[in-house]
Write a protein that holds these residues in place. Structure first.
Motif, mmCIF file in Angstrom:
data_model
loop_
_atom_site.group_PDB
_atom_site.id
_atom_site.type_symbol
_atom_site.label_atom_id
_atom_site.label_comp_id
_atom_site.label_asym_id
_atom_site.label_seq_id
_atom_site.Cartn_x
_atom_site.Cartn_y
_atom_site.Cartn_z
ATOM 1 N N ARG A 25 2.847 96.200 18.890
ATOM 2 C CA ARG A 25 2.736 97.329 17.909
ATOM 3 C C ARG A 25 3.940 98.180 17.848
ATOM 4 O O ARG A 25 4.250 98.771 16.600
ATOM 5 C CB ARG A 25 1.615 98.341 18.423
ATOM 6 N N ILE A 26 4.909 98.070 18.795
ATOM 7 C CA ILE A 26 6.124 98.961 18.789
ATOM 8 C C ILE A 26 7.201 98.043 18.197
ATOM 9 O O ILE A 26 8.234 97.594 18.933
ATOM 10 C CB ILE A 26 6.384 99.305 20.329
ATOM 11 N N TYR A 27 6.967 97.746 17.027
ATOM 12 C CA TYR A 27 8.128 96.771 16.121
ATOM 13 C C TYR A 27 8.085 97.119 14.762
ATOM 14 O O TYR A 27 6.659 97.064 14.396
ATOM 15 C CB TYR A 27 7.580 95.108 16.739
ATOM 16 N N THR A 28 8.948 97.413 14.179
ATOM 17 C CA THR A 28 8.871 98.037 12.783
ATOM 18 C C THR A 28 8.450 97.117 11.618
ATOM 19 O O THR A 28 8.028 97.480 10.562
ATOM 20 C CB THR A 28 10.266 98.548 12.412
ATOM 21 N N PHE A 29 8.682 95.870 11.816
ATOM 22 C CA PHE A 29 8.534 94.926 10.725
ATOM 23 C C PHE A 29 6.855 94.856 10.229
ATOM 24 O O PHE A 29 6.855 94.905 8.960
ATOM 25 C CB PHE A 29 8.669 93.488 11.116
ATOM 26 N N ILE A 30 6.035 95.266 10.983
ATOM 27 C CA ILE A 30 4.576 95.062 10.421
ATOM 28 C C ILE A 30 4.301 96.433 9.723
ATOM 29 O O ILE A 30 3.461 96.619 8.733
ATOM 30 C CB ILE A 30 3.679 94.889 11.506
ATOM 31 N N TYR A 31 5.138 97.325 9.961
ATOM 32 C CA TYR A 31 4.815 98.567 9.095
ATOM 33 C C TYR A 31 5.805 98.602 7.935
ATOM 34 O O TYR A 31 5.650 99.212 6.996
ATOM 35 C CB TYR A 31 5.319 100.066 10.267
ATOM 36 N N THR A 32 6.810 97.881 7.750
ATOM 37 C CA THR A 32 7.423 97.421 6.505
ATOM 38 C C THR A 32 6.508 96.884 5.665
ATOM 39 O O THR A 32 6.539 96.988 4.620
ATOM 40 C CB THR A 32 8.748 96.471 6.824
ATOM 41 N N LEU A 33 5.803 95.889 6.321
ATOM 42 C CA LEU A 33 4.664 95.122 5.469
ATOM 43 C C LEU A 33 3.706 96.285 4.875
ATOM 44 O O LEU A 33 3.202 96.254 3.808
ATOM 45 C CB LEU A 33 4.046 94.278 6.310
ATOM 46 N N ALA A 34 3.220 97.041 5.985
ATOM 47 C CA ALA A 34 2.277 98.259 5.672
ATOM 48 C C ALA A 34 2.874 99.152 4.262
ATOM 49 O O ALA A 34 2.311 99.395 3.379
ATOM 50 C CB ALA A 34 1.944 99.040 6.737
ATOM 51 N N ASN A 35 4.140 99.369 4.470
ATOM 52 C CA ASN A 35 4.586 100.228 3.484
ATOM 53 C C ASN A 35 4.791 99.589 1.850
ATOM 54 O O ASN A 35 4.695 100.057 0.933
ATOM 55 C CB ASN A 35 6.209 100.715 3.855
#
Length: 413
Positions: free
Chosen positions: A139-149
C-alpha cells in the motif's frame, strides 16, 4: 463499464517458445498483449502513456518507444510518476519537471510536481490514458495512487483508461498489516488497503472503481502465465528497478515491513546497496539488536548483525549499527510483522536516542510521518505503550478480515 481483456492467441503461444520462467510458462505482460492483440482498444486514439523506466517488454524495449512506432494510434503525451519518467530522482518529495522526451519528442508531464493528478490542459490532446507501471505489492508505494489519480481525472474529463497488468512481485496470496484509516489518507495511502495487499494493478484498478467510485471508462489488460502464488523470479518477466531504492525483487519482499522505518530517524538503508534490507542507526549496538530480534522467533527470517555507512539520506557518512534482514523462507516470512519488530525493539532498547521522523512526509505537513505510513495512530501508540508483537498483530485481524472480504470481489487470477 469495466472491460476485462482476456486474450490467448497463436502469437502469444509462439512468443512463449522464446523464453520461459522456472514454472515453464511464458508470462505475457499486459503491455505486450495490448500491442499485439488488442490494438483496437487504442486504434485511432491519441494516447497518453503513464510509464517509467520499468515499463518494458521482454526485449527490454520501453513502452514509449513501442507506442511511438505504432501506426494504429498516436502517442501524444507521457506522464511520469514519483522519481521521474526515467527513475532518476532518488528521494521522496523531490519533484520532477515537465519536459520533452529525448527519444520521441513527446511532451512529458510530471505527476510528482505541483500536481499529482493530470490537469485538463495536460489531457487536451489525449483520448486514452494507458497505465503501465510496476507495483511492488505494498500500500505504501505511490504508483497505485498515480493510477487512482489518473482514473479520477479520466472520469472528470471523459477519457478512457487502459491498465496493463504486471506481476505482483511478492505474490498475490498473502495479505498483512494495518488497514488504512480514511483520516490518514495521503499519497502513500489513499484507500483502506492492507499494507501488503496481495493484488495486481488491474485488480486494484477494478477495486478503486467498484469500492471508491473512480467511475471512468476502464479496460483491464490481464497477464497470461501468471498465478497468485508466483513470486517475480518464478516468472520470466523482465525486472527493471521500478524506483531507485527498489533494486531487486528481494527488496520488494522486505519492503512492506521496513518501509515503516521511513517514519523514524533510523536508516532504512537508503544510500546503501541493500535498501530496506539493511536497517539501523548510529546508536544501535548491532549484536545486541540482532539477538533481540532473533529472540522473536519469526518464521522465515534471520536478522544478521552488521554495520553499514549510508552514502546519502539519513546518517550519511556515519557508521550505523543494525541488521540485515535475510529472508530464509519467503512463503513463511511475514514482512510487516518483521518491520514492526525492528521499530518496536529499537524503541524499547534505545529509547533515549530513538526518534520518530518529523513532518512533512509525502505532502502531509500536519501528521506524524509514521502514522501516515501505518495509516493509523494505533500502531505507534502500541509501540510506545509496550504492547507485545503478538498483541499488535492480533489487533490487525478484524480490519484485515473486512479488507479480504472486499478484495475477494476483485481478484482476476
Amino acid at each position: 463499464m469495466t472491460q476485462i481483456l482476456e486474450m490467448k492467441t497463436h502469437a502469444t503461444e509462439a512468443a512463449g517458445a522464446k523464453l520461459r520462467g522456472p514454472t515453464g510458462r511464458r508470462t505475457v505482460l499486459g503491455l505486450e498483449k495490448l500491442l499485439s492483440e488488442r490494438l483496437d482498444s487504442v486504434r485511432g486514439a491519441r494516447v497518453g502513456l503513464i510509464c517509467n523506466q520499468a515499463s518494458v517488454n521482454h526485449e527490454l524495449r520501453h513502452a514509449a518507444d513501442l507506442f511511438h512506432e505504432q501506426t494504429a494510434c498516436k502517442l501524444t503525451a507521457l506522464f511520469g510518476p514519483q522519481h521521474g519518467i526515467r527513475g532518476e530522482v532518488q528521494d521522496n518529495m523531490v519533484e520532477t519537471p515537465h519536459t520533452f522526451d529525448a527519444e520521441t519528442g513527446v511532451p512529458v508531464y510530471s505527476l510528482y510536481s505541483e500536481t499529482r493528478e493530470p490537469t485538463e490542459e495536460m489531457l487536451r490532446d489525449v483520448d486514452v490514458l494507458v497505465f503501465d507501471l510496476q507495483d511492488v505489492g505494498c500500500r505504501i508505494y505511490t504508483f497505485i495512487y498515480t493510477l487512482a489519480n489518473c482514473m479520477r481525472a479520466a472520469a472528470r474529463y471523459g477519457k478512457k483508461v487502459v491498465v496493463c497488468d504486471r506481476p505482483n512481485p511478492i505474490g498475490g496470496v498473502q495479505v498483512a498489516g494495518t488497514v488504512l484509516e480514511p483520516a490518514y489518507a495521503s499519497f502513500v495511502g489513499q484507500f483502506p488497503l492492507a499494507t501488503r495487499h496481495g493484488m495486481t494493478v488491474c485488480e486494484l484498478a477494478q477495486m478503486f472503481r467498484g469500492e471508491w467510485g473512480l467511475a471512468c471508462e476502464l479496460e483491464l489488460v490481464l497477464l497470461d502465465g501468471w498465478a497468485r502464488e508466483l513470486w517475480f523470479d518464478e516468472t520470466d518477466a523482465p525486472w527493471v528497478l521500478p524506483s531507485p531504492n527498489m533494486p531487486t525483487p528481494d527488496t520488494a519482499a522486505v519492503f512492506p515491513g521496513s518501509v515503516h522505518l521511513e517514519g523514524t530517524q533510523m536508516s532504512e538503508g537508503r544510500g546503501t546497496t541493500r535498501p530496506f534490507e539493511l536497517v539501523g542507526a548510529p546508536y544501535i549496538e548491532a549484536a545486541q539488536f540482532a539477538r533481540a530480534l532473533d529472540a522473536y522467533g519469526l518464521a522465515g527470517v534471520y536478522f544478521r548483525s552488521c554495520n553499514f555507512q549510508p552514502t546519502f539520506q539519513k546518517h550519511a557518512g556515519q557508521n550505523c549499527g543494525g541488521v540485515q534482514i535475510h529472508v530464509t523462507d519467503r512463503d513463511m516470512f511475514e514482512p510487516v510483522a518483521a518491520g514492526v519488530a525492528v521499530v518496536r525493539e529499537a524503541y524499547a532498547l534505545y529509547h533515549e536516542n530513538f526518534r520518530w521522523k518529523e513532518p512533512p512526509y509525502e505532502y502531509v505537513y500536519d501528521k506524524n510521518p509514521f502514522d501516515v505510513i501505518a495509516g493509523t495512530t494505533s500502531l505507534r501508540g502500541a509501540i510506545e505503550h509496550g504492547d507485545t508483537l503478538s498483541e499488535i498483530v492480533e489487533s490487525w485481524r478484524e480490519a484485515l478480515g473486512q479488507f479480504e472480504s472486499a478484495r475477494a470481489r476483485y481478484l482476476l487470477y
